[in-house]
Design an enzyme around this catalytic site. Structure first.
Site, short mmCIF file in Angstrom:
data_model
loop_
_atom_site.label_atom_id
_atom_site.label_comp_id
_atom_site.label_asym_id
_atom_site.label_seq_id
_atom_site.Cartn_x
_atom_site.Cartn_y
_atom_site.Cartn_z
N ASP A 155 1.04 -1.54 -0.52
CA ASP A 155 -0.01 0.00 0.35
C ASP A 155 1.08 1.49 0.48
OD1 ASP A 155 -2.15 -1.76 0.26
OD2 ASP A 155 -1.93 -1.35 2.42
N1 URA Z 1 -0.88 -5.54 4.03
C1 URA Z 1 -1.26 -4.83 4.13
O1 URA Z 1 -2.76 -4.35 4.44
N2 URA Z 1 -0.46 -3.56 3.09
C2 URA Z 1 -0.25 -4.28 2.53
O2 URA Z 1 1.23 -2.96 2.03
C3 URA Z 1 0.39 -5.26 2.53
C4 URA Z 1 -0.29 -6.20 3.72
#
Ligand code: URA
Length: 233
Positions: A102
């Site tokens: 993310d």
């Molecule tokens: N889980 C999440 O919530 N975000 C990420 O970037 C990777 C795994």
């Protein structure tokens, strides 16, 4: 761009000292021109490097590890947001991210030019375990650990594979998951009332982020790529 002698070593031609006389003998060409200087800079993704007329590196598998900072989205291009591609030196801009982090998540993100490896590593059936460090509200309890191990059901009804929750103290945990659903770790933690304020991926399979500085990259060695490939599901 990289040094010709390093490329020859990485391609398995030999050690630095073995490669030197091979170059001196004029056995190596770059785009058809004999190059004897090992320090010459080449771009293996765009130039044809040959030893005794046989092309090297055409299939050279490249995997690059980035320690992703917050603020970049995992996409090859985007009209509005900065993408992780901007953090790669120009010679790596043809690589594709393996999976995604993310925008707010930091840590280990891999890129490769090998489409088969990419698909194998992100296949839902064969995902390697990924370890995340999270700072979050509240403190994880034994009941939370058991719920992760049993396979959580998220607030929207999504069922997750069994995962490992390791409390490190109040407000800090390690989470190991073997799949990559959208915002998975944040949603898993939220489903147990522990909103995540910081998330960092530290490990994929046996591959660790280690002390790679934030925002920096390093190319994996051939043995690390082989290990990554062989440990999948
Ligand atoms: N889980 C999440 O919530 N975000 C990420 O970037 C990777 C795994």
């Amino acid at each position: 761009m990289e040094r010709l002698d390093k490329f020859l070593c990485d391609s398995g031609v030999g050690t630095r000292s073995q490669v030197k006389p091979i170059l001196k003998a004029g056995r190596v060409t770059v785009d058809g021109t004999v190059i004897r200087d090992g320090s010459a800079k080449i771009d293996p993704q765009r130039q044809e490097i040959a030893l005794d007329g046989s092309i090297l590196g055409g299939k050279r598998r490249i995997v690059v590890m980035l320690n992703k900072p917050a603020g970049y989205i995992t996409a090859t291009e985007d009209p509005k947001e900065p993408t992780v591609m901007e953090l790669l030196p120009p010679q790596y801009r043809d690589l594709k991210p393996i999976g995604r982090l993310d925008k707010a998540t930091e840590g280990l993100l891999l890129f490769t030019n090998d489409g088969d490896l990419l698909h194998r590593l992100i296949s839902p059936k064969k995902e390697v375990p990924k370890i995340y460090y999270a700072r979050h509200e509240g403190a994880a309890t034994d009941a939370d650990v058991a719920a992760f191990a049993a396979g959580l059901t998220l607030r929207d009804g999504t069922v997750c594979l069994p995962a490992r929750l390791e409390p490190l103290g109040a407000g800090e945990s390690l989470i190991t998951v073997c799949e990559g659903k959208y915002h998975q770790v944040r949603r898993m933690m939220a489903s147990r009332g522990m909103t995540v304020s910081y998330l960092e991926r530290r490990q994929e399979g046996a591959l660790r982020l280690g002390d790679l500085p934030r925002g920096q990259i390093r190319e994996l060695m051939a043995e690390e790529i082989d290990a990554l490939d062989s440990q999948r599901g």
